[in-house]
Design an enzyme around this catalytic site. Structure first.
Site, short mmCIF file in Angstrom:
data_model
loop_
_atom_site.label_atom_id
_atom_site.label_comp_id
_atom_site.label_asym_id
_atom_site.label_seq_id
_atom_site.Cartn_x
_atom_site.Cartn_y
_atom_site.Cartn_z
N GLU A 329 7.15 -74.06 -20.96
CA GLU A 329 6.98 -72.60 -21.04
C GLU A 329 8.17 -71.87 -20.45
OE1 GLU A 329 4.88 -71.77 -23.02
OE2 GLU A 329 3.33 -73.29 -22.98
N TYR A 403 7.33 -78.10 -33.44
CA TYR A 403 7.56 -78.59 -32.07
C TYR A 403 8.34 -79.91 -32.10
CZ TYR A 403 4.02 -75.20 -30.47
OH TYR A 403 3.31 -74.05 -30.19
#
Length: 541
Positions: A329, A403
């Site tokens: 993150e 991803y």
């Protein structure tokens, strides 16, 4: 808003992506029309009260915008389940029409190009509650183990207009940042993005917590976090590090974050440039859901475990020495929050690069071999179910392969370039060149082509717009080795490395069969293809 770099996707052949049936509602949320492009958001000033018992919001957003084209109508977005109390401009109530989640606001006179205007959008209601945040959008209203309210919100993909009125498009961010004034019941704290400006007891059982962001910010990044928090402050080489954690987790959090955050900042700043939001500081905020890249207030819910809730997503064990959520993150601060895709169809620009930052962090700390082991473990997470790039203008994301497959694409390109000094400079310069800008895939490809002095377009197109993994076909007859690509577009070309008698040889296959001389004694099965460096399949026949 950030400088927007727009190009025609059709130039890349991306129009080959299969179109799906989308509704008027989808195009209103994801598309660009005159009512959106005619104005440029300069600042949001959000002032709201959140009632945990009623699970409700009441308040307003002051939207300051510059008029880019003469207009008497603009589109602002707010989910249709939320109530509009009034929209005020120059002390006048404006008329409006709602269509799904779009609000078309009429002005009594034409707004002139170049002028700055302000509307106050008053609203209330019960926002959508997420069923499984952060994978679906909405609020989380829960309680900590001491029975104190614990509230968070995650809306990426679903839309920030789920809980506050805004121009809900990634093409526009407020140039001059935003302020978030959030009143919550006494005894609780709200943590939002940027710097804390102070709190005010409203004398009605609520305390208002004031925050301000000075940088442009994605709509979905603006956040509230409400709990019985304690504040831990640290500093690393002039960058403020602040952690807001549940009171009973304070000691655990101090030890846990100290292990990862400073080494991470050292690594990321050396590879991607200075932390992009230095003026707003860096925060980790404990949340009742797993995590989200809320700019300068990163949502953290990994329960102080290593890996991903105590597991290694790569399946190799190489990802078990760090906290996945902290690293991933935070990587988004560079890739997603600083560099932003103009359409969520291009979200691989966020997720592919950010997933690659995990590998970069491992290489910084453990070295190349462990990094390669980690990223190759992620191959098992690639589904090849649909293209990574989705349809534009309808608020649609592509495959979750953005991803792992996106990161494997970058690892492949690194080894195509085959010069680590050049690769790290390219990645650093990419991050710095497009810092705090809104871009698209063509911008990425053009930059990589220019800086590498290679034509990487066929490689990007193959991995981003198809579900087919290139297959290198090898065959041997006597003293000749034949090789070519299959399972690819006709225009595909990509170099690849093989090892023969411990010597690395670079091939330049195309879809047409080519040959090279080779020792007759060498068996085909003894020719190694560097599949750890290139995300490909092999067929020997």
């Amino acid at each position: 808003m950030k400088k927007i770099l727009l190009f025609s996707i059709s130039l890349l052949g991306f129009n080959q992506i299969e179109a799906q049936n989308f509704s008027r509602k989808d195009s209103l949320q994801g598309g660009l029309r005159e009512e959106r492009t005619c104005y440029d958001v300069m600042r949001y000033n959000l002032d709201i009260k959140i009632n945990p018992t009623e699970k409700s919001i009441v308040g307003f957003n002051e939207i300051i915008f510059k008029v880019d084209d003469n207009t008497s109508k603009i589109q602002v977005d707010l989910f249709e389940n939320m109530k509009i109390e009034s929209i005020i401009w120059k002390n006048k109530k404006l008329t409006y029409k709602r269509e799904f989640n779009a609000v078309f606001i009429d002005f009594p006179e034409e707004l002139k190009k170049g002028t700055t205007q302000t509307i106050t959008f008053n609203y209330s209601g019960n926002p959508v509650i997420a069923k499984n945040a952060p994978w679906d959008g909405g609020f989380v209203f829960t309680k900590d183990k001491k029975e104190n309210p614990w509230i968070g919100v995650a809306v990426q993909g679903t839309g920030a207009s789920l809980w506050y009125p805004c121009k809900d498009s990634q093409t526009d961010e407020p140039d001059n940042g935003a302020s978030m004034k959030v009143a919550v019941p006494n005894g609780l704290m709200n943590v939002s993005n940027g710097r804390f400006l102070g709190s005010t007891d409203l004398k009605d059982g609520y305390t208002r917590w004031d925050w301000e962001v000075k940088n442009p910010i994605n709509n979905y990044d603006i956040t509230v976090n409400i709990a019985d928090y304690v504040h831990i402050h640290d500093n690393h080489e002039g960058l403020d590090l602040d952690y807001y954690v549940l009171r009973y987790n304070e000691e655990t959090a101090r030890k846990h974050f100290d292990n990862d955050v400073k080494p991470m900042m050292n690594c990321f700043q050396s590879k991607f440039g200075k932390y992009p939001f230095h003026e707003d500081g860096y925060k980790l905020v404990e949340t009742p859901y797993l995590g989200m890249e809320h700019q300068s207030a990163v949502a953290y819910g990994n329960k102080y475990k290593k890996g991903y809730l105590g597991n290694d997503l790569s399946g190799t064990g190489a990802g078990m020495f760090f906290d996945y959520i902290t690293i991933h993150e935070t990587g988004h601060e560079w890739f997603g929050n600083s560099i932003t895709s103009k359409d969520i169809a291009d979200m691989w620009i966020h997720e592919g690069f950010t997933t690659y930052t995990e590998t970069v962090f491992i290489e910084c700390v453990k070295g190349y071999d462990e990094a390669i082991r980690y990223i190759n473990g992620s191959k098992f997470n690639v589904r090849n179910d649909r293209p990574i790039i989705a349809q534009f203008g309808v608020n649609k994301e592509g495959s979750g392969d953005m991803y792992a497959k996106g990161a494997l694409l970058l690892n492949t390109i690194r080894h195509i370039i085959n010069d680590d000094e050049k690769w790290w400079k390219l990645l650093y310069d990419y991050s710095e060149t497009y810092k705090k800008q809104i871009i698209d895939t063509k911008t990425v490809i053009d930059f990589f082509n220019k800086e590498s002095n290679m034509d990487l377009t066929p490689v990007f197109e193959q991995y981003l717009t198809t579900t087919k993994i290139p297959k290198l076909v090898l065959s041997k007859s006597g003293g000749k080795l034949s090789y070519n690509w299959e399972n690819v577009k006709d225009t595909f070309k990509m170099p690849v490395d093989i090892v023969v008698n411990e010597k690395t040889i670079r091939l330049h296959p195309t879809t047409s069969k080519q040959e090279m001389k080779i020792d007759k004694k060498i068996e085909l099965e003894n020719i190694e293809v560097k599949t750890k460096q290139f995300f490909i399949k092999i067929e020997k026949k």
